[in-house]
Design a protein around this motif. Structure first.
Motif, PDB file in Angstrom:
ATOM      1  N   SER A  91       0.987  -1.346  -0.015  1.00  0.00           N
ATOM      2  CA  SER A  91      -0.042   0.255  -0.050  1.00  0.00           C
ATOM      3  C   SER A  91       0.911   1.223  -0.163  1.00  0.00           C
ATOM      4  CB  SER A  91      -0.794  -0.006   1.077  1.00  0.00           C
ATOM      5  OG  SER A  91      -0.093   0.149   2.314  1.00  0.00           O
ATOM      6  N   GLN A  92       0.314   2.172  -0.629  1.00  0.00           N
ATOM      7  CA  GLN A  92       0.932   3.639  -0.799  1.00  0.00           C
ATOM      8  C   GLN A  92       0.263   4.622   0.449  1.00  0.00           C
ATOM      9  OE1 GLN A  92       3.699   4.694  -2.946  1.00  0.00           O
ATOM     10  NE2 GLN A  92       3.957   2.469  -2.983  1.00  0.00           N
ATOM     11  N   HIS A  93       1.248   5.396   0.984  1.00  0.00           N
ATOM     12  CA  HIS A  93       0.792   6.261   1.849  1.00  0.00           C
ATOM     13  C   HIS A  93       1.241   7.867   1.181  1.00  0.00           C
ATOM     14  CE1 HIS A  93       0.220   3.122   4.683  1.00  0.00           C
ATOM     15  NE2 HIS A  93       1.457   2.599   4.150  1.00  0.00           N
ATOM     16  N   LYS A  94       0.162   8.698   1.416  1.00  0.00           N
ATOM     17  CA  LYS A  94       0.567  10.156   1.113  1.00  0.00           C
ATOM     18  C   LYS A  94       1.085  10.676   2.252  1.00  0.00           C
ATOM     19  CE  LYS A  94      -2.219  12.077  -1.487  1.00  0.00           C
ATOM     20  NZ  LYS A  94      -3.412  12.705  -2.239  1.00  0.00           N
ATOM     21  N   VAL A  95       2.295  11.142   1.925  1.00  0.00           N
ATOM     22  CA  VAL A  95       3.025  11.786   2.951  1.00  0.00           C
ATOM     23  C   VAL A  95       3.446  13.292   2.621  1.00  0.00           C
ATOM     24  CG1 VAL A  95       5.306  11.785   4.364  1.00  0.00           C
ATOM     25  CG2 VAL A  95       4.114   9.671   3.629  1.00  0.00           C
ATOM     26  N   THR A  96       3.779  14.153   3.689  1.00  0.00           N
ATOM     27  CA  THR A  96       3.937  15.573   3.442  1.00  0.00           C
ATOM     28  C   THR A  96       5.271  15.804   4.217  1.00  0.00           C
ATOM     29  OG1 THR A  96       1.691  16.344   3.557  1.00  0.00           O
ATOM     30  CG2 THR A  96       3.459  17.907   3.624  1.00  0.00           C
ATOM     31  N   LEU A  97       6.226  16.279   3.629  1.00  0.00           N
ATOM     32  CA  LEU A  97       7.640  16.446   4.061  1.00  0.00           C
ATOM     33  C   LEU A  97       8.064  17.953   3.883  1.00  0.00           C
ATOM     34  CD1 LEU A  97      10.125  13.667   2.680  1.00  0.00           C
ATOM     35  CD2 LEU A  97       8.667  13.649   4.824  1.00  0.00           C
ATOM     36  N   LEU A  98       8.511  18.467   5.001  1.00  0.00           N
ATOM     37  CA  LEU A  98       9.241  19.933   5.031  1.00  0.00           C
ATOM     38  C   LEU A  98      10.698  19.770   5.069  1.00  0.00           C
ATOM     39  CD1 LEU A  98       7.981  22.736   5.000  1.00  0.00           C
ATOM     40  CD2 LEU A  98       8.677  22.867   7.331  1.00  0.00           C
ATOM     41  N   LEU A  99      11.176  20.633   3.939  1.00  0.00           N
ATOM     42  CA  LEU A  99      12.525  20.547   3.848  1.00  0.00           C
ATOM     43  C   LEU A  99      13.424  21.845   4.291  1.00  0.00           C
ATOM     44  CD1 LEU A  99      11.613  18.206   2.054  1.00  0.00           C
ATOM     45  CD2 LEU A  99      13.772  18.071   0.755  1.00  0.00           C
TER      46      LEU A  99
ATOM     47  N   GLU B 221      13.317  11.093  -3.934  1.00  0.00           N
ATOM     48  CA  GLU B 221      12.629  10.308  -4.916  1.00  0.00           C
ATOM     49  C   GLU B 221      13.277   9.040  -5.318  1.00  0.00           C
ATOM     50  OE1 GLU B 221      12.480  13.634  -8.124  1.00  0.00           O
ATOM     51  OE2 GLU B 221      10.494  13.166  -8.043  1.00  0.00           O
ATOM     52  N   GLU B 222      14.488   8.906  -5.131  1.00  0.00           N
ATOM     53  CA  GLU B 222      15.309   7.736  -5.351  1.00  0.00           C
ATOM     54  C   GLU B 222      14.899   6.656  -4.201  1.00  0.00           C
ATOM     55  OE1 GLU B 222      19.493   8.666  -5.944  1.00  0.00           O
ATOM     56  OE2 GLU B 222      18.966   9.757  -7.794  1.00  0.00           O
ATOM     57  N   LYS B 223      14.871   6.979  -3.271  1.00  0.00           N
ATOM     58  CA  LYS B 223      14.958   6.176  -1.973  1.00  0.00           C
ATOM     59  C   LYS B 223      13.593   5.943  -1.321  1.00  0.00           C
ATOM     60  CE  LYS B 223      19.786   7.460  -1.202  1.00  0.00           C
ATOM     61  NZ  LYS B 223      20.713   6.376  -0.720  1.00  0.00           N
ATOM     62  N   ILE B 224      12.729   6.965  -1.413  1.00  0.00           N
ATOM     63  CA  ILE B 224      11.447   6.850  -0.613  1.00  0.00           C
ATOM     64  C   ILE B 224      10.223   6.529  -1.657  1.00  0.00           C
ATOM     65  CG2 ILE B 224      10.064   7.998   0.920  1.00  0.00           C
ATOM     66  CD1 ILE B 224      12.497   9.541   2.018  1.00  0.00           C
ATOM     67  N   GLY B 225      10.057   7.482  -2.558  1.00  0.00           N
ATOM     68  CA  GLY B 225       9.002   7.410  -3.181  1.00  0.00           C
ATOM     69  C   GLY B 225       8.527   8.507  -4.285  1.00  0.00           C
ATOM     70  N   THR B 226       7.674   8.470  -4.849  1.00  0.00           N
ATOM     71  CA  THR B 226       7.024   9.463  -5.861  1.00  0.00           C
ATOM     72  C   THR B 226       6.562  10.770  -5.557  1.00  0.00           C
ATOM     73  OG1 THR B 226       6.408   7.678  -7.519  1.00  0.00           O
ATOM     74  CG2 THR B 226       5.582   9.753  -8.184  1.00  0.00           C
TER      75      THR B 226
ATOM     76  N   LEU C 218       4.526  13.261  -1.215  1.00  0.00           N
ATOM     77  CA  LEU C 218       4.905  12.002  -1.906  1.00  0.00           C
ATOM     78  C   LEU C 218       4.192  11.001  -1.687  1.00  0.00           C
ATOM     79  CD1 LEU C 218       7.195   9.980  -0.175  1.00  0.00           C
ATOM     80  CD2 LEU C 218       8.196  12.321   0.125  1.00  0.00           C
ATOM     81  N   ASN C 219       4.050   9.964  -2.233  1.00  0.00           N
ATOM     82  CA  ASN C 219       3.483   8.437  -2.105  1.00  0.00           C
ATOM     83  C   ASN C 219       4.779   7.761  -1.619  1.00  0.00           C
ATOM     84  OD1 ASN C 219       0.633   8.569  -2.321  1.00  0.00           O
ATOM     85  ND2 ASN C 219       0.964   8.131  -4.712  1.00  0.00           N
ATOM     86  N   THR C 220       4.566   6.689  -0.572  1.00  0.00           N
ATOM     87  CA  THR C 220       5.563   5.944  -0.142  1.00  0.00           C
ATOM     88  C   THR C 220       5.013   4.696   0.519  1.00  0.00           C
ATOM     89  OG1 THR C 220       7.700   5.911   1.062  1.00  0.00           O
ATOM     90  CG2 THR C 220       5.837   6.745   2.068  1.00  0.00           C
ATOM     91  N   GLN C 221       5.716   3.623   0.442  1.00  0.00           N
ATOM     92  CA  GLN C 221       5.249   2.348   0.727  1.00  0.00           C
ATOM     93  C   GLN C 221       5.892   2.182   2.183  1.00  0.00           C
ATOM     94  OE1 GLN C 221       6.996  -0.690  -1.607  1.00  0.00           O
ATOM     95  NE2 GLN C 221       9.006  -0.414  -1.017  1.00  0.00           N
ATOM     96  N   PHE C 222       6.718   2.955   2.804  1.00  0.00           N
ATOM     97  CA  PHE C 222       7.198   2.759   4.125  1.00  0.00           C
ATOM     98  C   PHE C 222       6.414   3.196   5.268  1.00  0.00           C
ATOM     99  CE2 PHE C 222      10.923   3.339   0.896  1.00  0.00           C
ATOM    100  CZ  PHE C 222      11.364   2.150   0.933  1.00  0.00           C
ATOM    101  N   SER C 223       6.675   2.312   6.242  1.00  0.00           N
ATOM    102  CA  SER C 223       6.220   2.809   7.618  1.00  0.00           C
ATOM    103  C   SER C 223       6.543   4.092   8.156  1.00  0.00           C
ATOM    104  CB  SER C 223       6.276   1.709   8.854  1.00  0.00           C
ATOM    105  OG  SER C 223       7.780   1.703   9.009  1.00  0.00           O
ATOM    106  N   PRO C 224       6.104   4.839   9.153  1.00  0.00           N
ATOM    107  CA  PRO C 224       6.626   5.983   9.464  1.00  0.00           C
ATOM    108  C   PRO C 224       8.029   5.805  10.077  1.00  0.00           C
ATOM    109  CG  PRO C 224       4.499   5.774  10.315  1.00  0.00           C
ATOM    110  CD  PRO C 224       4.694   4.385   9.829  1.00  0.00           C
ATOM    111  N   ILE C 225       8.296   4.914  10.785  1.00  0.00           N
ATOM    112  CA  ILE C 225       9.814   4.773  11.328  1.00  0.00           C
ATOM    113  C   ILE C 225      10.724   4.289  10.393  1.00  0.00           C
ATOM    114  CG2 ILE C 225      11.234   3.192  13.130  1.00  0.00           C
ATOM    115  CD1 ILE C 225       9.455   5.246  14.538  1.00  0.00           C
TER     116      ILE C 225
END
Length: 144
Positions: free
Chosen positions: A2-10, A29-34, A62-69
């Motif tokens: 499953s994909q999760h929509k995540v908001t990041l601030l840089l 984009e290379e390591k986490i998701g679109t 972005l969309n990612t498959q990774f859990s929060p941790i």
């Protein structure tokens, strides 16, 4: 998966900050998701510490498959790979930094542990520059 929509601030306030943000986005984009959307870049003064170096800041969704941790662990590796030495979550104080990547939202998830709090309350409600970035990115994503 499953994909999760995540908001990041840089943010970056050392070296060529705009290039630092671009490098970080490429690594994300290379390591986490679109990446689905990017805000404009805004400049801000340091918050909660004194420095002569202003920040360049950007928000992304972005969309990612990774859990929060797992996501946090990958973000910390990206920060280290880019040259960030001190982590304010460990040192308990803020300093200038080549890159800072914060998880602001992870879908509708509410998550709280010693390493991570989602949503990131300070960025959502207390920091003016963060609110501007998040409002602009939400308007971009709602147009898609």
């Amino acid at each position: 998966m499953s994909q999760h929509k995540v908001t990041l601030l840089l943010g970056s306030n050392l070296g060529d900050s705009e290039i630092n943000l671009k490098v970080a986005i490429k690594l994300i984009e290379e390591k986490i998701g679109t990446v689905l959307a990017l805000s404009e870049i805004i400049h801000s003064e340091p918050v909660e510490f004194v420095s002569n170096n202003n920040f360049c800041n950007i928000a992304l969704i972005l969309n990612t498959q990774f859990s929060p941790i797992k996501l946090l662990n990958i973000i910390k590796r990206i920060e280290n790979e880019m040259g960030r030495i001190e982590d304010s979550s460990v040192t308990k104080y803020y300093t200038d930094r080549i890159i800072d990547i914060d998880i602001v939202q992870y879908g509708q998830l509410i998550f709280d542990c010693s390493k991570l709090q989602i949503p990131h309350i300070r960025h959502l409600y207390q920091r003016e520059f963060s609110r501007k970035l998040l409002e602009s990115i939400e308007s971009i994503i709602s147009l898609k």
